[in-house]
Design a protein around this motif. Sequence first.
Motif, PDB file in Angstrom:
ATOM      1  N   GLY A 103     -72.534  -0.391  20.310  1.00 58.77           N
ATOM      2  CA  GLY A 103     -71.492  -0.498  19.287  1.00 58.77           C
ATOM      3  C   GLY A 103     -71.720   0.286  18.024  1.00 58.77           C
ATOM      4  O   GLY A 103     -70.895   1.109  17.632  1.00 58.77           O
ATOM      5  N   ASN A 104     -72.835   0.049  17.351  1.00 61.51           N
ATOM      6  CA  ASN A 104     -73.125   0.689  16.065  1.00 61.51           C
ATOM      7  C   ASN A 104     -74.259   1.697  16.225  1.00 61.51           C
ATOM      8  O   ASN A 104     -75.309   1.373  16.793  1.00 61.51           O
ATOM      9  N   PHE A 105     -74.051   2.890  15.695  1.00 62.31           N
ATOM     10  CA  PHE A 105     -75.004   3.983  15.861  1.00 62.31           C
ATOM     11  C   PHE A 105     -75.349   4.605  14.510  1.00 62.31           C
ATOM     12  O   PHE A 105     -74.504   4.664  13.613  1.00 62.31           O
ATOM     13  N   GLN A 106     -76.587   5.081  14.398  1.00 61.72           N
ATOM     14  CA  GLN A 106     -76.985   5.816  13.203  1.00 61.72           C
ATOM     15  C   GLN A 106     -76.762   7.298  13.459  1.00 61.72           C
ATOM     16  O   GLN A 106     -77.362   7.892  14.351  1.00 61.72           O
ATOM     17  N   GLY A 107     -75.862   7.901  12.680  1.00 64.87           N
ATOM     18  CA  GLY A 107     -75.603   9.318  12.800  1.00 64.87           C
ATOM     19  C   GLY A 107     -76.445  10.129  11.836  1.00 64.87           C
ATOM     20  O   GLY A 107     -77.275   9.587  11.102  1.00 64.87           O
ATOM     21  N   LEU A 108     -76.237  11.431  11.842  1.00 64.61           N
ATOM     22  CA  LEU A 108     -76.997  12.305  10.949  1.00 64.61           C
ATOM     23  C   LEU A 108     -76.530  12.197   9.498  1.00 64.61           C
ATOM     24  O   LEU A 108     -77.269  12.536   8.585  1.00 64.61           O
ATOM     25  N   GLN A 109     -75.294  11.733   9.290  1.00 62.31           N
ATOM     26  CA  GLN A 109     -74.775  11.541   7.934  1.00 62.31           C
ATOM     27  C   GLN A 109     -74.135  10.156   7.840  1.00 62.31           C
ATOM     28  O   GLN A 109     -72.958  10.022   7.517  1.00 62.31           O
ATOM     29  N   GLY A 110     -74.911   9.146   8.087  1.00 64.76           N
ATOM     30  CA  GLY A 110     -74.406   7.779   7.991  1.00 64.76           C
ATOM     31  C   GLY A 110     -74.096   7.179   9.345  1.00 64.76           C
ATOM     32  O   GLY A 110     -74.176   7.843  10.383  1.00 64.76           O
ATOM     33  N   ASN A 111     -73.705   5.929   9.331  1.00 67.30           N
ATOM     34  CA  ASN A 111     -73.467   5.185  10.559  1.00 67.30           C
ATOM     35  C   ASN A 111     -72.015   5.312  11.025  1.00 67.30           C
ATOM     36  O   ASN A 111     -71.111   5.571  10.239  1.00 67.30           O
ATOM     37  N   TYR A 112     -71.814   5.089  12.305  1.00 67.22           N
ATOM     38  CA  TYR A 112     -70.478   5.036  12.876  1.00 67.22           C
ATOM     39  C   TYR A 112     -70.493   4.007  14.000  1.00 67.22           C
ATOM     40  O   TYR A 112     -71.563   3.562  14.444  1.00 67.22           O
ATOM     41  N   SER A 113     -69.318   3.628  14.470  1.00 69.04           N
ATOM     42  CA  SER A 113     -69.261   2.625  15.531  1.00 69.04           C
ATOM     43  C   SER A 113     -68.295   3.065  16.626  1.00 69.04           C
ATOM     44  O   SER A 113     -67.422   3.901  16.422  1.00 69.04           O
ATOM     45  N   ILE A 114     -68.482   2.479  17.801  1.00 68.51           N
ATOM     46  CA  ILE A 114     -67.599   2.665  18.948  1.00 68.51           C
ATOM     47  C   ILE A 114     -67.045   1.293  19.308  1.00 68.51           C
ATOM     48  O   ILE A 114     -67.809   0.343  19.504  1.00 68.51           O
ATOM     49  N   ASP A 115     -65.717   1.172  19.416  1.00 71.74           N
ATOM     50  CA  ASP A 115     -65.137  -0.137  19.695  1.00 71.74           C
ATOM     51  C   ASP A 115     -65.008  -0.385  21.198  1.00 71.74           C
ATOM     52  O   ASP A 115     -65.456   0.418  22.029  1.00 71.74           O
ATOM     53  N   LYS A 116     -64.391  -1.501  21.562  1.00 77.00           N
ATOM     54  CA  LYS A 116     -64.318  -1.911  22.968  1.00 77.00           C
ATOM     55  C   LYS A 116     -63.497  -0.952  23.833  1.00 77.00           C
ATOM     56  O   LYS A 116     -63.613  -0.967  25.058  1.00 77.00           O
ATOM     57  N   PHE A 117     -62.675  -0.129  23.207  1.00 79.83           N
ATOM     58  CA  PHE A 117     -61.882   0.853  23.944  1.00 79.83           C
ATOM     59  C   PHE A 117     -62.562   2.225  24.000  1.00 79.83           C
ATOM     60  O   PHE A 117     -62.006   3.170  24.561  1.00 79.83           O
ATOM     61  N   GLY A 118     -63.736   2.341  23.387  1.00 77.03           N
ATOM     62  CA  GLY A 118     -64.413   3.631  23.348  1.00 77.03           C
ATOM     63  C   GLY A 118     -63.884   4.548  22.273  1.00 77.03           C
ATOM     64  O   GLY A 118     -64.033   5.777  22.353  1.00 77.03           O
ATOM     65  N   ASP A 119     -63.254   3.986  21.233  1.00 78.03           N
ATOM     66  CA  ASP A 119     -62.740   4.767  20.109  1.00 78.03           C
ATOM     67  C   ASP A 119     -63.679   4.653  18.916  1.00 78.03           C
ATOM     68  O   ASP A 119     -64.302   3.611  18.700  1.00 78.03           O
ATOM     69  N   SER A 120     -63.748   5.703  18.121  1.00 83.11           N
ATOM     70  CA  SER A 120     -64.650   5.741  16.970  1.00 83.11           C
ATOM     71  C   SER A 120     -63.893   5.547  15.659  1.00 83.11           C
ATOM     72  O   SER A 120     -62.666   5.716  15.604  1.00 83.11           O
ATOM     73  N   ASN A 121     -64.633   5.203  14.613  1.00 85.52           N
ATOM     74  CA  ASN A 121     -64.006   4.910  13.312  1.00 85.52           C
ATOM     75  C   ASN A 121     -64.548   5.777  12.186  1.00 85.52           C
ATOM     76  O   ASN A 121     -64.593   5.369  11.041  1.00 85.52           O
ATOM     77  N   ARG A 122     -64.973   6.984  12.482  1.00 84.94           N
ATOM     78  CA  ARG A 122     -65.569   7.839  11.450  1.00 84.94           C
ATOM     79  C   ARG A 122     -64.594   8.107  10.302  1.00 84.94           C
ATOM     80  O   ARG A 122     -63.377   8.106  10.486  1.00 84.94           O
ATOM     81  N   LYS A 123     -65.158   8.397   9.149  1.00 87.41           N
ATOM     82  CA  LYS A 123     -64.337   8.739   7.993  1.00 87.41           C
ATOM     83  C   LYS A 123     -64.275  10.258   7.828  1.00 87.41           C
ATOM     84  O   LYS A 123     -65.271  10.957   7.969  1.00 87.41           O
ATOM     85  N   TYR A 124     -63.075  10.752   7.546  1.00 86.09           N
ATOM     86  CA  TYR A 124     -62.897  12.164   7.246  1.00 86.09           C
ATOM     87  C   TYR A 124     -63.058  12.409   5.749  1.00 86.09           C
ATOM     88  O   TYR A 124     -62.984  11.492   4.934  1.00 86.09           O
ATOM     89  N   MET A 125     -63.266  13.678   5.400  1.00 89.97           N
ATOM     90  CA  MET A 125     -63.373  14.107   4.008  1.00 89.97           C
ATOM     91  C   MET A 125     -62.415  15.265   3.781  1.00 89.97           C
ATOM     92  O   MET A 125     -61.985  15.921   4.737  1.00 89.97           O
ATOM     93  N   ILE A 126     -62.085  15.526   2.519  1.00 90.48           N
ATOM     94  CA  ILE A 126     -61.260  16.688   2.190  1.00 90.48           C
ATOM     95  C   ILE A 126     -62.117  17.702   1.434  1.00 90.48           C
ATOM     96  O   ILE A 126     -62.934  17.330   0.586  1.00 90.48           O
ATOM     97  N   PHE A 127     -61.953  18.961   1.790  1.00 92.48           N
ATOM     98  CA  PHE A 127     -62.707  20.042   1.142  1.00 92.48           C
ATOM     99  C   PHE A 127     -61.750  21.112   0.643  1.00 92.48           C
ATOM    100  O   PHE A 127     -60.656  21.293   1.182  1.00 92.48           O
ATOM    101  N   LYS A 128     -62.213  21.827  -0.388  1.00 95.73           N
ATOM    102  CA  LYS A 128     -61.510  23.007  -0.879  1.00 95.73           C
ATOM    103  C   LYS A 128     -62.436  24.201  -0.716  1.00 95.73           C
ATOM    104  O   LYS A 128     -63.637  24.103  -1.012  1.00 95.73           O
ATOM    105  N   ILE A 129     -61.910  25.304  -0.220  1.00 97.26           N
ATOM    106  CA  ILE A 129     -62.738  26.492  -0.033  1.00 97.26           C
ATOM    107  C   ILE A 129     -62.794  27.268  -1.340  1.00 97.26           C
ATOM    108  O   ILE A 129     -61.766  27.705  -1.861  1.00 97.26           O
ATOM    109  N   GLU A 130     -63.996  27.395  -1.863  1.00 96.11           N
ATOM    110  CA  GLU A 130     -64.216  28.106  -3.125  1.00 96.11           C
ATOM    111  C   GLU A 130     -65.419  29.027  -2.975  1.00 96.11           C
ATOM    112  O   GLU A 130     -66.498  28.575  -2.601  1.00 96.11           O
TER     113      GLU A 130
END
Length: 376
Positions: free
Chosen positions: A341-368
């Motif tokens: 269920g819960n895994f330690q990733g390279l940039q924080g933790n994430y989880s996999i639910d009973k359907f095999g779907d993940s709940n990671r958070k996205y970020m917004i970036f600006k190219i400069e």
Amino acid sequence: MRFKINTIIILCVFHICSVMYLSGCNKGNKSIKIGILGTMSGISSDLSVSGRRGAELAIDEYNKASGSGEEKVELVVKDDKNDPIIALKVQKEFIAENIPVVIGPYTSGMIVNSMSYLKDKNILFLAPTVSSDSLNSIDDNLIRFISTTSGQAHLLANMANKNNDKKFAILYDLENKGFTDALYNNFKKLLEVNSGKIILTKTFSSNLNVNYSSLAKEVLDSKANALFIIGDSKANAEITQQIRKLGSNVHIYAPLWSNTADLIRKGGNAIEDMLIVGGIDLSDKSVNFMKFRDAYLDKYGESPTFSSVYSYETVAALLLAIKRGPNLRPSTIKNNIIKIGNFQGLQGNYSIDKFGDSNRKYMIFKIEGGQLKKGD
């Protein structure tokens, strides 16, 4: 390699997996074969190639840390050539070769139409970057290590509202239709909630000869004050270059799909100020990520992408599931991943639910300055 990749996840697998267990699963075999499927050649290969490299790093580290009597893990790489018909063909090849688990594919378009065929087959797909909402909350033989398409739509719509961008043109690629349709529809609904509207929608097929100059002119003629390009890095870079050649400063938005090394390489100065979804932060200072980043740079001569990181983490999760045993059946591995269920990733933790779907958070970036700068 200057640094040894040494995450807690991989260490756990390295030191706990026993010779007895692995030999029992594959008696008489010299290696455990794991498939990897993606667009490994052609103009749209950047996402899959960087993903394959992340998987290779994880497996290389595992094999090097294994004892002399332990079986190694071997990747069997197949190319879908960015064609859903070819993708299904090679998926059938994996089944015929009795390969229980496949890492990939890397775009929604390469598996959405295959799911009805694959649903009762003895195989498991672990997809690092397939986010189509049509695959949400289904008990199938697909586990995804990326969050849903709707999450990207929310992030981009919120940024558009913040920037007071109300009149959008949208160009999207039909070659990854399972993803692009979902992202378009989600974004449109959210934009309209914020009193915005889409005043031009044009589709294209990146596998064909596309007149990007003509598309750019249509965008300018529409009088839109913002453009959302739902395409890969190559299409995004080429469209943006044509937009800027016409002297337009229209705000440009892009999805995670575009966020690979090729975007900056091919886009040059034209992509300055582009707003783009990100899955990882290359400036992250966590120890595990920096070791991975440096190892990737040493081996491949460029920085990793979100696809590289997600693929590395996908292999790590797979190895943990294998360690749990008692066999290498696809159903067993699937159940083990979901139970963990819960895994330690390279940039924080994430989880996999009973359907095999993940709940990671996205970020917004600006190219400069040719770099991705994380937004608020």
